[in-house]
Design an enzyme around this catalytic site. Structure first.
Site, PDB file in Angstrom:
ATOM      1  N   LYS A  48       0.826  -1.210   0.000  1.00 41.74           N
ATOM      2  CA  LYS A  48       0.000   0.000   0.000  1.00 41.74           C
ATOM      3  C   LYS A  48       0.859   1.258   0.000  1.00 41.74           C
ATOM      4  O   LYS A  48       0.537   2.233  -0.666  1.00 41.74           O
ATOM      5  CB  LYS A  48      -0.958   0.013   1.201  1.00 41.74           C
ATOM      6  CG  LYS A  48      -2.124  -0.953   1.032  1.00 41.74           C
ATOM      7  CD  LYS A  48      -3.217  -0.734   2.074  1.00 41.74           C
ATOM      8  CE  LYS A  48      -4.364  -1.718   1.855  1.00 41.74           C
ATOM      9  NZ  LYS A  48      -5.351  -1.685   2.928  1.00 41.74           N
ATOM     10  N   LYS A 103      -8.133 -10.351  -8.170  1.00 42.89           N
ATOM     11  CA  LYS A 103      -9.362 -10.498  -7.381  1.00 42.89           C
ATOM     12  C   LYS A 103     -10.249  -9.269  -7.556  1.00 42.89           C
ATOM     13  O   LYS A 103      -9.764  -8.173  -7.847  1.00 42.89           O
ATOM     14  CB  LYS A 103      -9.043 -10.754  -5.911  1.00 42.89           C
ATOM     15  CG  LYS A 103      -8.421  -9.611  -5.160  1.00 42.89           C
ATOM     16  CD  LYS A 103      -8.446  -9.888  -3.651  1.00 42.89           C
ATOM     17  CE  LYS A 103      -8.501  -8.565  -2.900  1.00 42.89           C
ATOM     18  NZ  LYS A 103      -9.081  -8.630  -1.580  1.00 42.89           N
ATOM     19  N   LYS A 121     -12.147  -3.143  -4.755  1.00 40.34           N
ATOM     20  CA  LYS A 121     -12.574  -1.762  -4.958  1.00 40.34           C
ATOM     21  C   LYS A 121     -11.468  -0.937  -5.605  1.00 40.34           C
ATOM     22  O   LYS A 121     -11.733   0.085  -6.203  1.00 40.34           O
ATOM     23  CB  LYS A 121     -13.037  -1.120  -3.651  1.00 40.34           C
ATOM     24  CG  LYS A 121     -12.002  -1.074  -2.543  1.00 40.34           C
ATOM     25  CD  LYS A 121     -12.557  -0.335  -1.323  1.00 40.34           C
ATOM     26  CE  LYS A 121     -11.654  -0.461  -0.109  1.00 40.34           C
ATOM     27  NZ  LYS A 121     -11.755  -1.760   0.559  1.00 40.34           N
TER      28      LYS A 121
HETATM   29  P1  ADP Z   1     -11.028  -4.736  -1.349  1.00 35.23           P
HETATM   30  O1  ADP Z   1     -10.091  -5.783  -1.855  1.00 35.23           O
HETATM   31  O2  ADP Z   1     -12.113  -4.410  -2.301  1.00 35.23           O
HETATM   32  O3  ADP Z   1     -10.252  -3.514  -0.880  1.00 35.23           O
HETATM   33  P2  ADP Z   1     -11.242  -5.342   1.426  1.00 35.23           P
HETATM   34  O4  ADP Z   1      -9.780  -5.556   1.489  1.00 35.23           O
HETATM   35  O5  ADP Z   1     -11.809  -4.131   2.106  1.00 35.23           O
HETATM   36  O6  ADP Z   1     -11.729  -5.359  -0.084  1.00 35.23           O
HETATM   37  O7  ADP Z   1     -11.934  -6.649   1.965  1.00 35.23           O
HETATM   38  C1  ADP Z   1     -12.989  -6.726   2.876  1.00 35.23           C
HETATM   39  C2  ADP Z   1     -13.296  -8.189   3.094  1.00 35.23           C
HETATM   40  O8  ADP Z   1     -13.759  -8.787   1.893  1.00 35.23           O
HETATM   41  C3  ADP Z   1     -12.070  -9.004   3.523  1.00 35.23           C
HETATM   42  O9  ADP Z   1     -12.479  -9.968   4.470  1.00 35.23           O
HETATM   43  C4  ADP Z   1     -11.623  -9.677   2.254  1.00 35.23           C
HETATM   44  O10 ADP Z   1     -10.966 -10.903   2.487  1.00 35.23           O
HETATM   45  C5  ADP Z   1     -12.939  -9.880   1.514  1.00 35.23           C
HETATM   46  N1  ADP Z   1     -12.726  -9.806   0.073  1.00 35.23           N
HETATM   47  C6  ADP Z   1     -12.386  -8.693  -0.618  1.00 35.23           C
HETATM   48  N2  ADP Z   1     -12.291  -8.944  -1.931  1.00 35.23           N
HETATM   49  C7  ADP Z   1     -12.579 -10.258  -2.083  1.00 35.23           C
HETATM   50  C8  ADP Z   1     -12.656 -11.124  -3.220  1.00 35.23           C
HETATM   51  N3  ADP Z   1     -12.443 -10.681  -4.440  1.00 35.23           N
HETATM   52  N4  ADP Z   1     -12.992 -12.418  -3.019  1.00 35.23           N
HETATM   53  C9  ADP Z   1     -13.225 -12.870  -1.761  1.00 35.23           C
HETATM   54  N5  ADP Z   1     -13.163 -12.117  -0.662  1.00 35.23           N
HETATM   55  C10 ADP Z   1     -12.857 -10.819  -0.795  1.00 35.23           C
HETATM   56 NA    NA Z   2      -7.893  -4.628   0.075  1.00 33.32          NA
END
Ligand code: ADP
Ligand code: NA
Length: 330
Positions: free
Chosen positions: A114, A197, A200
């Site tokens: 990050k 994956k 956001k």
């Molecule tokens: P992002 O990757 O969109 O920033 P976050 O890191 O805020 O999402 O993730 C919030 C929750 O959602 C975490 O528990 C993360 O493991 C789960 N998560 C995020 N993206 C995925 C994905 N593509 N597939 C499965 N779980 C996910």
């Molecule tokens: Na993330």
């Protein structure tokens, strides 16, 4: 017999959660409230480690709460609260910051990723100590398990190290938590680029399915999902990442096993799979959206639920912090 306690946090996301958040995290939270003593926090303190707009953060936080309730979290079965409403999180984080080695924090791979994206000037000290705040979140509740995705393993390891360090120096204080890597959680990939994956922070917004979008918009995204030049519907993440992702989502939303889906779609092309999945998603998301909207339309009720959650959380967090302060020498 006391139920095992779990703690899990999720950051508020502008717009809404995406399908990866739901299938990878939120859905498991809903299941765990039946079997565990579950503490769930919308971690708005974590959300300001990168620059935020105050109004947008407040709105995203309320939207997160409404969506978690809309997804089926029940305030009578779990403790749902906003991190910023429980000041013990920041207070314990300070004590733990003073127990964390600089080098130890600098080894966190998520920070390295990050901060590389933010640049030195754009990287805050808050982003650096983010995993220590996360440790405080977990340890305040004496959680036995922390349901997280694989990407959080290193942070849980740090949490365990800090708990053991404090216990070793000052006497038994914290439960040392285990990671509860979510087994049934589907990992969801971007519909336009199935090599990454769904996130956001993705570059192409067309590949992300936002839960609160108009269903028509999401249906279109499913129908235009990137697959491959072949014709066979088979679960093969290496050779067929796009098709496999669609099968995973289909399976997660319906409970039908992937092998059974392969059989069902034998001899069919990708089009019918995409169209059918678009419809399944639309049917699933409609009641979710309307329940979420009901909470958004009743701010007083949402406030009441969050205030009760914060009160329940504080009743546990305050006890832990008092013990920590006493042992620290305050
Ligand atoms: P992002 O990757 O969109 O920033 P976050 O890191 O805020 O999402 O993730 C919030 C929750 O959602 C975490 O528990 C993360 O493991 C789960 N998560 C995020 N993206 C995925 C994905 N593509 N597939 C499965 N779980 C996910
Ligand atoms: Na993330």
């Amino acid at each position: 017999l006391r139920r095992l306690r779990v703690f899990s946090g999720i950051q508020p996301t502008a717009g809404s959660f995406h399908l990866g958040n739901y299938l990878g995290a939120v859905r498991q939270w809903v299941a765990l409230q039946e079997t565990h003593d579950a503490f769930y926090s919308i971690v708005d303190l974590h959300a300001i480690t990168i620059p935020q707009d105050p109004g947008a953060l407040r709105e995203a936080t309320r939207l997160a709460a409404a969506q978690l309730l809309g997804a089926g979290l029940d305030p009578a079965r779990c403790t749902l609260f906003l991190q910023s409403q429980v000041p013990e999180h920041a207070q314990l984080a300070w004590v733990l910051n003073c127990l964390t080695g600089f080098g130890e924090a600098a080894r966190m791979t998520q920070f390295k990723d990050k901060s590389a994206r933010q640049g030195t000037e754009g990287t805050t000290v808050g982003l650096f100590t983010y995993p220590v705040l996360q440790a405080a979140d977990i340890l305040l509740y004496q959680a036995n398990e922390v349901p997280v995705g694989e990407d959080q393993r290193q942070h849980i390891e740090l949490t365990r190290d800090l708990a053991e360090r404090f216990n070793g120096r000052f006497g038994d204080t914290f439960t040392v938590p285990g990671a509860h890597i979510l087994k049934d959680a589907a990992k969801i990939y971007d519909l336009q680029d199935p090599s990454v994956k769904m996130s956001k922070s993705a570059s192409s917004p067309r590949g992300i399915v936002w839960l609160m979008d108009e269903p028509k918009k999401s249906e279109k995204k499913f129908r235009s999902a990137v697959t491959d030049t072949g014709t066979v519907i088979r679960f093969d993440p290496e050779e067929k990442p796009g098709v496999s992702n669609l099968l995973s989502i289909y399976s997660a939303l319906t409970g039908i096993g992937v092998a059974e889906l392969e059989e069902k779609f034998t001899g069919q092309l990708y089009g019918p799979l995409k169209t059918e999945l678009a419809g399944i998603f639309a049917d699933w998301v409609a009641p979710f959206r309307s329940r979420t909207q009901e909470y958004l339309d009743d701010p007083a009720e949402l406030d009441r639920i969050l205030a009760l959650g914060a009160e329940k959380a504080r009743s546990v967090a305050a006890g832990t912090l008092a013990d920590v302060y006493e042992k620290t020498g305050f």
